[in-house]
Design an enzyme around this catalytic site. Structure first.
Site, PDB file in Angstrom:
ATOM      1  N   HIS A 182       0.852  -1.046   0.206  1.00 38.19           N
ATOM      2  CA  HIS A 182      -0.253  -0.142   0.094  1.00 38.19           C
ATOM      3  C   HIS A 182       0.457   1.667   0.541  1.00 38.19           C
ATOM      4  O   HIS A 182       0.295   2.096   0.692  1.00 38.19           O
ATOM      5  CB  HIS A 182      -1.236   0.131   0.853  1.00 38.19           C
ATOM      6  CG  HIS A 182      -2.401  -1.203   1.328  1.00 38.19           C
ATOM      7  ND1 HIS A 182      -2.762  -1.409   1.113  1.00 38.19           N
ATOM      8  CD2 HIS A 182      -0.903  -2.107   2.269  1.00 38.19           C
ATOM      9  CE1 HIS A 182      -3.489  -2.889   1.356  1.00 38.19           C
ATOM     10  NE2 HIS A 182      -2.369  -3.000   1.833  1.00 38.19           N
TER      11      HIS A 182
ATOM     12  N   SER B 117      14.550  21.768 -15.940  1.00 35.51           N
ATOM     13  CA  SER B 117      13.152  22.778 -16.142  1.00 35.51           C
ATOM     14  C   SER B 117      13.790  24.123 -17.265  1.00 35.51           C
ATOM     15  O   SER B 117      14.567  24.181 -16.730  1.00 35.51           O
ATOM     16  CB  SER B 117      12.655  23.013 -15.428  1.00 35.51           C
ATOM     17  OG  SER B 117      12.280  24.024 -15.144  1.00 35.51           O
TER      18      SER B 117
ATOM     19  N   LYS C 182      15.576  22.130 -10.860  1.00 38.75           N
ATOM     20  CA  LYS C 182      14.870  21.016 -11.361  1.00 38.75           C
ATOM     21  C   LYS C 182      15.681  19.811 -12.285  1.00 38.75           C
ATOM     22  O   LYS C 182      16.745  20.201 -12.275  1.00 38.75           O
ATOM     23  CB  LYS C 182      13.943  21.121 -12.244  1.00 38.75           C
ATOM     24  CG  LYS C 182      12.376  21.567 -11.696  1.00 38.75           C
ATOM     25  CD  LYS C 182      11.770  21.208  -9.710  1.00 38.75           C
ATOM     26  CE  LYS C 182      11.146  19.693 -10.900  1.00 38.75           C
ATOM     27  NZ  LYS C 182      10.661  20.286 -11.715  1.00 38.75           N
TER      28      LYS C 182
ATOM     29  N   GLU D 231       9.768   8.835 -16.973  1.00 39.68           N
ATOM     30  CA  GLU D 231       8.470   9.294 -17.319  1.00 39.68           C
ATOM     31  C   GLU D 231       7.989   9.030 -18.703  1.00 39.68           C
ATOM     32  O   GLU D 231       6.888   8.477 -18.631  1.00 39.68           O
ATOM     33  CB  GLU D 231       7.552  10.751 -16.976  1.00 39.68           C
ATOM     34  CG  GLU D 231       8.503  10.897 -15.035  1.00 39.68           C
ATOM     35  CD  GLU D 231       8.536  12.652 -15.182  1.00 39.68           C
ATOM     36  OE1 GLU D 231       8.263  13.071 -14.765  1.00 39.68           O
ATOM     37  OE2 GLU D 231       9.948  12.880 -16.030  1.00 39.68           O
TER      38      GLU D 231
END
Ligand code: ARG
Length: 462
Positions: A161, A282, A288, A295
């Protein structure tokens, strides 16, 4: 007698030239030229067989072989001029062959049809690409084995979980990924058994009246056998659906790996570092470093599952035997192959450079009361019923939570308040190292079990 339309395929039958847009609309050469090598391979085998049964003379066979070799060279050098007037890869190659060698070129299509030809080409193509995919999976698996060995002792929290559950070793986690990929390899091998059956000889749908030797052609092309039923042979695309299903599972696995890498690379987890070469920045936030490769792989898993759906829907309404609908099988298949190969390649390139932040993993496992089950098991060994032990440990966790301490940081006297059976040997059990080391059976997370699993897995590759 002259026909109105001299360019058109089977032109004698037609009084009208094809509508200009329909010509573009129905052509597949823009994408099916990708199977040119396989088309030539199939034609060479077919010609050799026709020669062996006396339909082509030795001279004609030699001309066809020389012509096809030259065409292959032209294609490889990018000199071949593909034309949508010739509709598809098959007609383009045949037309060029006839242009080059004359009458023998026109004889090549004896006893076959584009329907069995295209089914054969796709099977040859997929058989080849599956080997490429298997090679990439193997590269990734080897990278995982190296990492798993390196991190057989590295402790991290195991989750259920997405909550800390029990400590595991990082090597064990990596070997879970390895297992998924092993099943992917098996699925590809299994689907290859059905891919490797030869449709050639089914001709348009009913077979052919020439005394063809299908066993010979099958052997020349490395197929395990000729197909059993001509109608089924030209219409069957099950093998393409099976392949795309296997590919969807590979992508689903890569997507799950990606999700974990993305989470672990975040400041909140901070378990791993993905090297700069596999990340981008970024355009607006200078701090970043984004995990673009995982991804993108996670995102690309969707298109392959989509292709699986496309192929299922493509087939579901088709009556026997061949229908033009089938031309729509190519683009989903080709994109599936490209996507799977590229994603596996990116992963296999990246994984050896992923660094585990061992101390962060360890501290995280420590914070989550990951050894609560070990304490319960300890109490059971001291004679308590498991449900009572579960209750006692719940109380100990509550004390830890309220005082900001892990179970291993509670005092012996505090633990004894919950249960008099607790002794000083409890601290061995409460340590993360003790917890993982105890799970040393086959398939367990203990460092020794991980090393054994890696050893066994390596034997598969030799
Ligand atoms: N380009 C076609 C395909 O991809 C080849 C078979 C065409 N056969 C036909 N009878 N029109 O399926």
């Amino acid at each position: 007698m002259t026909s109105v339309n001299t360019e058109k395929l089977s032109s004698a039958r037609f009084a009208q030239a094809t509508d200009a847009f329909v010509e573009i609309f129905t052509a597949s050469v823009d994408f099916d030229q990708r199977m040119a090598v396989q088309d030539i391979q199939g034609s060479l085998a077919h010609a050799q067989m026709l020669n062996s049964i006396g339909i082509l003379t030795d001279r004609e066979l030699a001309d066809i072989q020389a012509g096809l070799a030259q065409i292959q060279g032209e294609i490889e050098r990018g000199e071949f001029s593909w034309s949508i007037k010739q509709e598809d890869v098959h007609m383009n190659i045949e037309a060029r062959l006839t242009e080059m060698i004359g009458i023998a070129g026109k004889k090549l299509h004896t006893g076959r049809s584009r329907n069995d030809q295209v089914a054969t080409d796709i099977r040859l193509y997929l058989r080849h690409e599956i080997n490429v995919i298997k090679g990439q999976i193997k590269r990734l698996q080897l990278a995982l084995l190296d990492l798993a060995e390196l991190h057989a002792d590295t402790i991290m929290p195991g989750f259920t979980h997405l909550q800390v559950a029990q400590p595991v070793t990082f090597g064990h986690h990596l070997m879970a990924w390895f297992e998924m990929l092993s099943r992917d390899q098996e699925r590809l091998d299994d689907c290859c058994k059905r891919i490797n059956v030869m449709p050639l000889g089914a001709a348009a749908l009913a077979g052919t009246s020439y005394p063809i030797d299908r066993f010979m052609t099958a052997q020349l092309l490395g197929f395990s056998r000729p197909s059993n039923n001509s109608l089924d042979s030209v219409s069957d695309r099950d093998f393409a659906i099976e392949f795309t299903a296997a590919a969807s599972l590979i992508m689903m696995h890569l997507s799950r790996f990606s999700e974990e890498l993305i989470l672990w690379a975040s400041a909140q987890f901070n378990f791993i570092d993905i090297p700069d070469a596999f990340c981008t920045g970024s355009s607006i936030m200078p701090q970043k470093k984004n995990p673009d490769v995982p991804e993108l792989v996670r995102g690309k898993s969707g298109r392959v599952a989509g292709h699986l759906m496309s192929l299922l829907m493509l087939m579901k309404g088709q009556p026997l035997a061949y229908n033009k609908d089938n031309q729509e099988d190519k683009e989903p298949l080709f994109d599936t192959v490209d996507t799977v190969v590229n994603c596996l390649r990116a992963f296999a390139d990246m994984m050896p450079h992923v660094e585990a932040k061992k101390e962060n993993m360890y501290q995280s496992a420590k914070r989550g009361f990951a050894t609560a089950t070990d304490l319960a098991d300890y109490l059971v060994r001291k004679g308590m019923a498991f449900r009572d032990a579960h209750e006692v440990v719940g109380q100990a966790v509550r004390l830890g939570l309220s005082t900001g301490r892990d179970l291993s940081e509670l005092g012996l006297d505090e633990l004894q308040d919950f249960c008099s059976k607790v002794d000083v040997d409890v601290f061995q059990v409460l340590s993360l190292e003790g917890s993982v080391a105890a799970r040393k059976h086959i398939g367990g997370t203990a460092p020794d079990a991980v090393r054994a699993a890696v050893r066994v897995a390596r034997t598969l590759f030799h």
